[in-house]
Motif scaffolding. Structure first.
Motif, PDB file in Angstrom:
ATOM      1  N   ALA A 182       6.072  -3.165   6.516  1.00  0.00           N
ATOM      2  CA  ALA A 182       7.047  -3.140   7.173  1.00  0.00           C
ATOM      3  C   ALA A 182       6.994  -1.662   7.224  1.00  0.00           C
ATOM      4  O   ALA A 182       8.245  -1.046   8.449  1.00  0.00           O
ATOM      5  N   GLY A 183       7.613  -1.095   5.692  1.00  0.00           N
ATOM      6  CA  GLY A 183       8.231   0.352   5.948  1.00  0.00           C
ATOM      7  C   GLY A 183       7.190   1.345   5.734  1.00  0.00           C
ATOM      8  O   GLY A 183       5.724   1.323   6.285  1.00  0.00           O
ATOM      9  N   ARG A 184       7.140   2.307   4.998  1.00  0.00           N
ATOM     10  CA  ARG A 184       6.297   3.665   4.509  1.00  0.00           C
ATOM     11  C   ARG A 184       5.101   3.281   3.243  1.00  0.00           C
ATOM     12  O   ARG A 184       6.513   2.917   2.121  1.00  0.00           O
ATOM     13  N   LEU A 185       4.243   2.592   3.122  1.00  0.00           N
ATOM     14  CA  LEU A 185       3.078   2.709   1.907  1.00  0.00           C
ATOM     15  C   LEU A 185       2.090   3.769   1.947  1.00  0.00           C
ATOM     16  O   LEU A 185       1.393   3.653   2.983  1.00  0.00           O
ATOM     17  N   GLU A 186       2.379   4.337   0.417  1.00  0.00           N
ATOM     18  CA  GLU A 186       1.001   6.010   0.227  1.00  0.00           C
ATOM     19  C   GLU A 186       0.559   4.826  -1.054  1.00  0.00           C
ATOM     20  O   GLU A 186       1.447   4.480  -2.101  1.00  0.00           O
ATOM     21  N   SER A 187      -0.518   4.898  -1.210  1.00  0.00           N
ATOM     22  CA  SER A 187      -1.626   4.136  -1.999  1.00  0.00           C
ATOM     23  C   SER A 187      -2.645   4.818  -2.613  1.00  0.00           C
ATOM     24  O   SER A 187      -3.102   5.474  -1.546  1.00  0.00           O
ATOM     25  N   ASP A 188      -3.513   4.519  -3.470  1.00  0.00           N
ATOM     26  CA  ASP A 188      -5.188   5.682  -4.012  1.00  0.00           C
ATOM     27  C   ASP A 188      -5.878   4.628  -3.333  1.00  0.00           C
ATOM     28  O   ASP A 188      -6.410   5.060  -2.579  1.00  0.00           O
ATOM     29  N   ARG A 189      -5.670   3.339  -3.816  1.00  0.00           N
ATOM     30  CA  ARG A 189      -6.666   2.159  -2.972  1.00  0.00           C
ATOM     31  C   ARG A 189      -5.696   1.216  -2.778  1.00  0.00           C
ATOM     32  O   ARG A 189      -5.932   0.060  -3.474  1.00  0.00           O
ATOM     33  N   VAL A 190      -6.325   0.107  -1.528  1.00  0.00           N
ATOM     34  CA  VAL A 190      -5.672  -0.977  -1.587  1.00  0.00           C
ATOM     35  C   VAL A 190      -7.275  -1.914  -0.784  1.00  0.00           C
ATOM     36  O   VAL A 190      -8.313  -1.854  -0.342  1.00  0.00           O
ATOM     37  N   VAL A 191      -7.011  -2.855  -1.621  1.00  0.00           N
ATOM     38  CA  VAL A 191      -8.205  -4.466  -1.053  1.00  0.00           C
ATOM     39  C   VAL A 191      -7.199  -5.643  -1.063  1.00  0.00           C
ATOM     40  O   VAL A 191      -5.891  -6.265  -1.929  1.00  0.00           O
ATOM     41  N   ALA A 192      -6.950  -5.739   0.004  1.00  0.00           N
ATOM     42  CA  ALA A 192      -6.290  -7.353   0.638  1.00  0.00           C
ATOM     43  C   ALA A 192      -7.892  -7.840   1.155  1.00  0.00           C
ATOM     44  O   ALA A 192      -7.750  -7.576   1.638  1.00  0.00           O
ATOM     45  N   LEU A 193      -7.930  -9.007  -0.030  1.00  0.00           N
ATOM     46  CA  LEU A 193      -8.534 -10.290   0.127  1.00  0.00           C
ATOM     47  C   LEU A 193      -8.684 -11.091   1.386  1.00  0.00           C
ATOM     48  O   LEU A 193     -10.013 -11.521   1.966  1.00  0.00           O
ATOM     49  N   ARG A 194      -7.500 -11.323   1.986  1.00  0.00           N
ATOM     50  CA  ARG A 194      -7.101 -12.401   3.367  1.00  0.00           C
ATOM     51  C   ARG A 194      -7.130 -11.632   4.410  1.00  0.00           C
ATOM     52  O   ARG A 194      -7.369 -11.870   4.968  1.00  0.00           O
ATOM     53  N   GLY A 195      -6.141 -10.225   4.009  1.00  0.00           N
ATOM     54  CA  GLY A 195      -6.064  -9.068   5.106  1.00  0.00           C
ATOM     55  C   GLY A 195      -4.845  -8.378   5.090  1.00  0.00           C
ATOM     56  O   GLY A 195      -4.329  -8.853   4.490  1.00  0.00           O
TER      57      GLY A 195
END
Length: 258
Positions: A182-195
């Protein structure tokens, strides 16, 4: 500085073996000395127990991080012993303010307050709420929530990860079942297994994003290499299972910086 959360309905007990003193719930019937691991019986002697209206019940489920066995404990308990392997289980919840470096491994919760700095070993807790700078890995057996300004130098692993509105957050990597931004997110890698869900006004920027489905609401923003495809779900949601699946679906890349 880290402080146990709350001090109501607790009693101080002393280990007869090593003399170590620690606080326990008044309802606790037994515990383990956190210093020498000696079993301590806290049950009152027959005929000396005061009358209590509405006796407490074991209404909180915990899972041993050593052997995986589950058990029910008192919600106000500060420690317990695993019924299967006998290991001491820390149930204390912590509030972190200022600068801290002590090891935080608990089946309770950990909250990092705004402006705090943590430099230490991996953080392991039930729920982790982040406002501040953390130079470590973060693992939440239930949830990890970013509040206000939150920066994690290591990776974040939890079944449920959330970035609150009006929050600026960053992490080396995120592995979760569900990720809500809902805010601001920075990341190198993101894995969301369900969504993955990015809400109205939220933004996510990552070098690589893997998810079986992505929901964008209103003026949501998404930037990075996005791959939408079916992902395997763990037979049982646990931190080791999440990490193992994340490594298996992207073996060519180091998903974690640790």
């Amino acid at each position: 500085m880290t402080d146990p959360k709350g001090a109501i309905d607790r009693k101080k007990v002393r280990c007869p073996r090593c003399g170590h003193e620690q606080w326990e719930s008044v309802a606790a019937l037994s515990t383990i000395c956190r210093n020498c691991q000696e079993y301590l019986s806290l049950a009152p002697k027959r005929g000396t127990e005061p009358f209590r209206k509405g006796r407490p019940v074991r209404d909180r489920f915990v899972r041993c991080p050593y052997c995986g066995a589950g058990q029910w404990v008192y919600s106000s308990a500060l420690s317990s012993g695993c019924i299967a392997c006998g290991k001491n289980l820390n149930l204390v919840s912590y509030q972190v303010r200022g600068k801290a470096w002590a090891r935080l491994k608990t089946l309770g919760d950990v909250e990092f307050h705004p402006g705090c700095e943590y430099h230490g070993p991996r953080i392991e807790a039930r729920q982790v709420r982040i406002s501040g700078r953390i130079d470590a890995e973060v693992r939440g057996s239930q949830t990890v929530q970013f509040r206000k300004q939150g920066e994690v130098k290591g990776g974040v692993v939890a079944p449920d990860v959330e970035v609150c509105s009006r929050t600026s957050a960053s992490s080396a990597a995120i592995v979760s079942c569900t990720l809500r931004v809902a805010g601001r997110l920075e990341s190198d890698r993101v894995v969301a297994l369900r969504g993955l869900e990015v809400e109205d006004g939220g933004s996510l920027r990552a070098e690589r994003i893997l998810a079986p489905q992505i929901r964008m609401i209103g003026r949501a923003s998404l930037l990075g290499k996005v791959e939408v495809r079916p992902l395997p779900e763990p037979p049982e949601v646990s931190l080791p299972a999440l990490e193992e699946i994340a490594r298996r679906i992207a073996p060519e890349e180091p998903l974690f910086g640790w």
